[in-house]
Write a protein that holds these residues in place. Structure first.
Motif, PDB file in Angstrom:
ATOM      1  N   GLY A 212     -97.866  15.785 -44.296  1.00  0.00           N
ATOM      2  CA  GLY A 212     -98.165  16.451 -43.044  1.00  0.00           C
ATOM      3  C   GLY A 212     -99.242  15.751 -42.243  1.00  0.00           C
ATOM      4  O   GLY A 212     -99.774  14.713 -42.656  1.00  0.00           O
ATOM      5  N   PRO A 213     -99.596  16.330 -41.086  1.00  0.00           N
ATOM      6  CA  PRO A 213    -100.660  15.753 -40.260  1.00  0.00           C
ATOM      7  C   PRO A 213    -102.014  15.950 -40.932  1.00  0.00           C
ATOM      8  O   PRO A 213    -102.231  16.946 -41.626  1.00  0.00           O
ATOM      9  N   PRO A 214    -102.945  15.035 -40.752  1.00  0.00           N
ATOM     10  CA  PRO A 214    -104.279  15.206 -41.337  1.00  0.00           C
ATOM     11  C   PRO A 214    -104.962  16.447 -40.762  1.00  0.00           C
ATOM     12  O   PRO A 214    -104.844  16.742 -39.574  1.00  0.00           O
TER      13      PRO A 214
ATOM     14  N   LEU B 270     -95.392  20.039 -44.446  1.00  0.00           N
ATOM     15  CA  LEU B 270     -96.113  21.146 -43.822  1.00  0.00           C
ATOM     16  C   LEU B 270     -96.577  20.697 -42.445  1.00  0.00           C
ATOM     17  O   LEU B 270     -97.098  19.593 -42.280  1.00  0.00           O
ATOM     18  N   GLY B 271     -96.353  21.542 -41.454  1.00  0.00           N
ATOM     19  CA  GLY B 271     -96.920  21.304 -40.135  1.00  0.00           C
ATOM     20  C   GLY B 271     -96.251  20.236 -39.304  1.00  0.00           C
ATOM     21  O   GLY B 271     -96.853  19.744 -38.336  1.00  0.00           O
ATOM     22  N   LEU B 272     -95.018  19.853 -39.621  1.00  0.00           N
ATOM     23  CA  LEU B 272     -94.310  18.884 -38.789  1.00  0.00           C
ATOM     24  C   LEU B 272     -93.647  19.606 -37.622  1.00  0.00           C
ATOM     25  O   LEU B 272     -92.917  20.581 -37.826  1.00  0.00           O
ATOM     26  N   SER B 273     -93.858  19.106 -36.415  1.00  0.00           N
ATOM     27  CA  SER B 273     -93.327  19.795 -35.233  1.00  0.00           C
ATOM     28  C   SER B 273     -91.804  19.833 -35.229  1.00  0.00           C
ATOM     29  O   SER B 273     -91.197  20.790 -34.748  1.00  0.00           O
ATOM     30  N   GLN B 274     -91.148  18.794 -35.780  1.00  0.00           N
ATOM     31  CA  GLN B 274     -89.687  18.757 -35.769  1.00  0.00           C
ATOM     32  C   GLN B 274     -89.065  19.610 -36.870  1.00  0.00           C
ATOM     33  O   GLN B 274     -87.853  19.768 -36.922  1.00  0.00           O
ATOM     34  N   ALA B 275     -89.903  20.141 -37.774  1.00  0.00           N
ATOM     35  CA  ALA B 275     -89.384  20.983 -38.871  1.00  0.00           C
ATOM     36  C   ALA B 275     -90.388  22.099 -39.149  1.00  0.00           C
ATOM     37  O   ALA B 275     -91.083  22.090 -40.163  1.00  0.00           O
TER      38      ALA B 275
ATOM     39  N   GLN C 177     -95.294   8.803 -40.732  1.00  0.00           N
ATOM     40  CA  GLN C 177     -95.626   8.379 -39.379  1.00  0.00           C
ATOM     41  C   GLN C 177     -97.117   8.034 -39.316  1.00  0.00           C
ATOM     42  O   GLN C 177     -97.922   8.506 -40.126  1.00  0.00           O
ATOM     43  N   THR C 178     -97.478   7.215 -38.367  1.00  0.00           N
ATOM     44  CA  THR C 178     -98.859   6.750 -38.242  1.00  0.00           C
ATOM     45  C   THR C 178     -99.816   7.942 -38.172  1.00  0.00           C
ATOM     46  O   THR C 178     -99.605   8.873 -37.395  1.00  0.00           O
ATOM     47  N   GLY C 179    -100.833   7.906 -39.028  1.00  0.00           N
ATOM     48  CA  GLY C 179    -101.840   8.956 -39.026  1.00  0.00           C
ATOM     49  C   GLY C 179    -101.539  10.100 -39.974  1.00  0.00           C
ATOM     50  O   GLY C 179    -102.431  10.901 -40.276  1.00  0.00           O
ATOM     51  N   GLN C 180    -100.306  10.220 -40.451  1.00  0.00           N
ATOM     52  CA  GLN C 180     -99.974  11.315 -41.361  1.00  0.00           C
ATOM     53  C   GLN C 180    -100.453  10.992 -42.775  1.00  0.00           C
ATOM     54  O   GLN C 180    -100.695   9.837 -43.125  1.00  0.00           O
ATOM     55  N   VAL C 181    -100.578  12.043 -43.578  1.00  0.00           N
ATOM     56  CA  VAL C 181    -101.146  11.891 -44.920  1.00  0.00           C
ATOM     57  C   VAL C 181    -100.302  12.655 -45.923  1.00  0.00           C
ATOM     58  O   VAL C 181     -99.399  13.428 -45.560  1.00  0.00           O
ATOM     59  N   ALA C 182    -100.619  12.444 -47.194  1.00  0.00           N
ATOM     60  CA  ALA C 182     -99.943  13.158 -48.274  1.00  0.00           C
ATOM     61  C   ALA C 182    -100.970  13.590 -49.315  1.00  0.00           C
ATOM     62  O   ALA C 182    -101.917  12.861 -49.613  1.00  0.00           O
ATOM     63  N   VAL C 183    -100.749  14.784 -49.862  1.00  0.00           N
ATOM     64  CA  VAL C 183    -101.519  15.287 -50.996  1.00  0.00           C
ATOM     65  C   VAL C 183    -100.627  15.176 -52.228  1.00  0.00           C
ATOM     66  O   VAL C 183     -99.435  15.517 -52.179  1.00  0.00           O
TER      67      VAL C 183
ATOM     68  N   LEU D 275    -103.621  10.616 -49.466  1.00  0.00           N
ATOM     69  CA  LEU D 275    -103.045   9.281 -49.307  1.00  0.00           C
ATOM     70  C   LEU D 275    -102.656   9.082 -47.853  1.00  0.00           C
ATOM     71  O   LEU D 275    -102.041   9.973 -47.245  1.00  0.00           O
ATOM     72  N   ASP D 276    -103.001   7.930 -47.285  1.00  0.00           N
ATOM     73  CA  ASP D 276    -102.550   7.649 -45.923  1.00  0.00           C
ATOM     74  C   ASP D 276    -101.146   7.032 -45.960  1.00  0.00           C
ATOM     75  O   ASP D 276    -100.577   6.809 -47.043  1.00  0.00           O
ATOM     76  N   ALA D 277    -100.604   6.762 -44.782  1.00  0.00           N
ATOM     77  CA  ALA D 277     -99.220   6.275 -44.700  1.00  0.00           C
ATOM     78  C   ALA D 277     -99.027   4.973 -45.467  1.00  0.00           C
ATOM     79  O   ALA D 277     -98.010   4.778 -46.144  1.00  0.00           O
ATOM     80  N   ALA D 278    -100.016   4.075 -45.394  1.00  0.00           N
ATOM     81  CA  ALA D 278     -99.880   2.787 -46.086  1.00  0.00           C
ATOM     82  C   ALA D 278     -99.899   2.967 -47.598  1.00  0.00           C
ATOM     83  O   ALA D 278     -99.119   2.320 -48.323  1.00  0.00           O
TER      84      ALA D 278
END
Length: 391
Positions: free
Chosen positions: A100-102, A249-254, A135-141, A120-123
């Motif tokens: 989701g978004p940070p 979580l929190g993605l505008s398209q879903a 996507q750029t700027g998004q993160v993962a737990v 974790l960041d996108a990279a």
């Protein structure tokens, strides 16, 4: 599935209506407590008409709601206990990515409830899990406890242990009528049964049952498209049958969230689904509006193009499942407001399978008049105004 040699009898300590995963675990706990228990199922087992079929479900500790997070350690323990009782494996650890978004509030709450400091960041996600492209700027737990439950095997296992403990399972018997009282009478297509306690765990059919008992619960059955997606180059993207689970979580398209897991049912495919569906009548689940019979496929195809580019953008296999949602997404686990010897477990809203061992324990405790093991405020019927009507 009901064994022909099972004795025909009419009186029990407890009757449980609905032999999905919640009802089966409820009956399992009752039998462990030496209660003579009848578990009724309207369809012949196994079947695909409810919410408990299929080869796989995600199990995870990651929850934004602390009251579910607190239940998960015991749920993992009870799943392991069932594995020991049946001497088989019912769970495979895969880990889980919550995407989701940070700063997204639910994502942050999941991170805190997991006790995880780092995101974790996108990279980093791309490096550790090559099939995923955030996507750029998004993160993962990362939830390292998570994995895949073998759903069909788990349902058979808990029913088998229930019967070993002396429980009676009768399938192919549809409940026609419930008569409340100090002794509850349940009439089915095959007989009449009586017990001082009744538990209703009938999934999408629960609303119709409790209406007989003067209760109008805000339960919405939904038909969910369960989709499996093929890798463009088998084995090339660390997805398919070997990748991690994920949820968004929190993605505008879903806005309702998307989840995915390695497919147990179809090796080489990945199971990716929208956590939402179309309102349906459980008696007629295949009837959908002709204008948009599968409205979620476009949402999933767009997501896969962006986040899982190693997968084909059209599903290779499509199946269906039923959710029964409450307005707030929380379960209903409570006694009937007028008939305290009738307990209701409903509204699992597409996230109840993993918690079924604890849910069954709680419904057992409620039925036996004991203090529940957890705070039940979030699961009370009274959180919904105006539910009591005329019986």
């Amino acid at each position: 599935m009901a064994a022909p040699s099972q004795p025909q009898k009419s009186t029990y300590d407890v009757i449980v209506i609905g032999a999905g995963i919640q009802g089966s675990f409820t009956a399992y706990h009752l039998a462990q407590r030496h209660k003579d228990t009848l578990l009724l199922e309207q369809f012949l087992l196994p079947h695909t008409r409810g919410s408990s079929h299929g080869g796989s479900r995600i199990i995870r500790s990651a929850y934004a709601q602390e009251y579910y997070s607190r239940m998960m350690p015991e749920s993992f323990h009870l799943w392991q206990q069932l594995e020991a009782e049946i001497d088989t494996t019912l769970y495979r650890r895969t880990i889980l990515l919550v995407l989701g978004p940070p700063g997204e509030p639910e994502l942050e709450t999941c991170r805190r409830n997991l006790g995880v400091d780092k995101v974790l960041d996108a990279a980093e996600v791309a490096q550790r899990f090559p099939g995923f492209r955030l996507q750029t700027g998004q993160v993962a737990v990362l939830d390292s406890t998570a994995g895949v439950l073998f759903a069909d095997q788990a349902l058979r296992a808990v029913q088998e242990v229930f019967r070993r403990q002396g429980g009676t399972l009768r399938d192919g018997e549809k409940v026609l009528r419930i008569e409340p009282g100090a002794t509850v009478t349940v009439t089915t297509t095959a007989g009449v049964y009586k017990a001082p306690r009744l538990i209703i765990t009938a999934g999408a059919w629960t609303g119709a049952f409790v209406e007989q008992l003067g209760l109008r619960l805000p339960l919405q059955p939904l038909r969910i498209d369960v989709c499996y997606w093929r890798e463009k180059q088998p084995g090339s993207s660390s997805l398919g049958s070997v990748g991690p689970c994920f949820l968004t979580l929190g993605l505008s398209q879903a806005p309702h969230g998307i989840y995915g897991l390695p497919s147990i049912e179809y090796p080489g495919l990945m199971k990716v689904c929208h956590h939402h569906g179309s309102p349906t009548d459980p008696e007629k689940p295949d009837q959908t509006p002709s204008s948009a019979p599968h409205p979620d496929i476009a949402v999933l195809s767009s997501f896969i193009s962006s986040y899982l580019p190693g997968l084909e953008t059209q599903p290779a296999v499509m199946e269906t499942c039923l959710y029964t949602n409450t307005p707030d997404g929380d379960f209903i686990l409570d006694r009937h407001p007028k008939f305290s010897n009738i307990v209701i477990g409903a509204g699992f809203s597409g996230h109840g399978f993993k918690l079924a061992p604890v849910v069954g324990k709680l419904l057992c405790e409620l039925s036996l008049g004991e203090k529940p093991s957890y705070n039940m405020a979030h699961f009370a019927i009274t959180r919904f105004p105006g539910v009591l009507g005329a019986a």
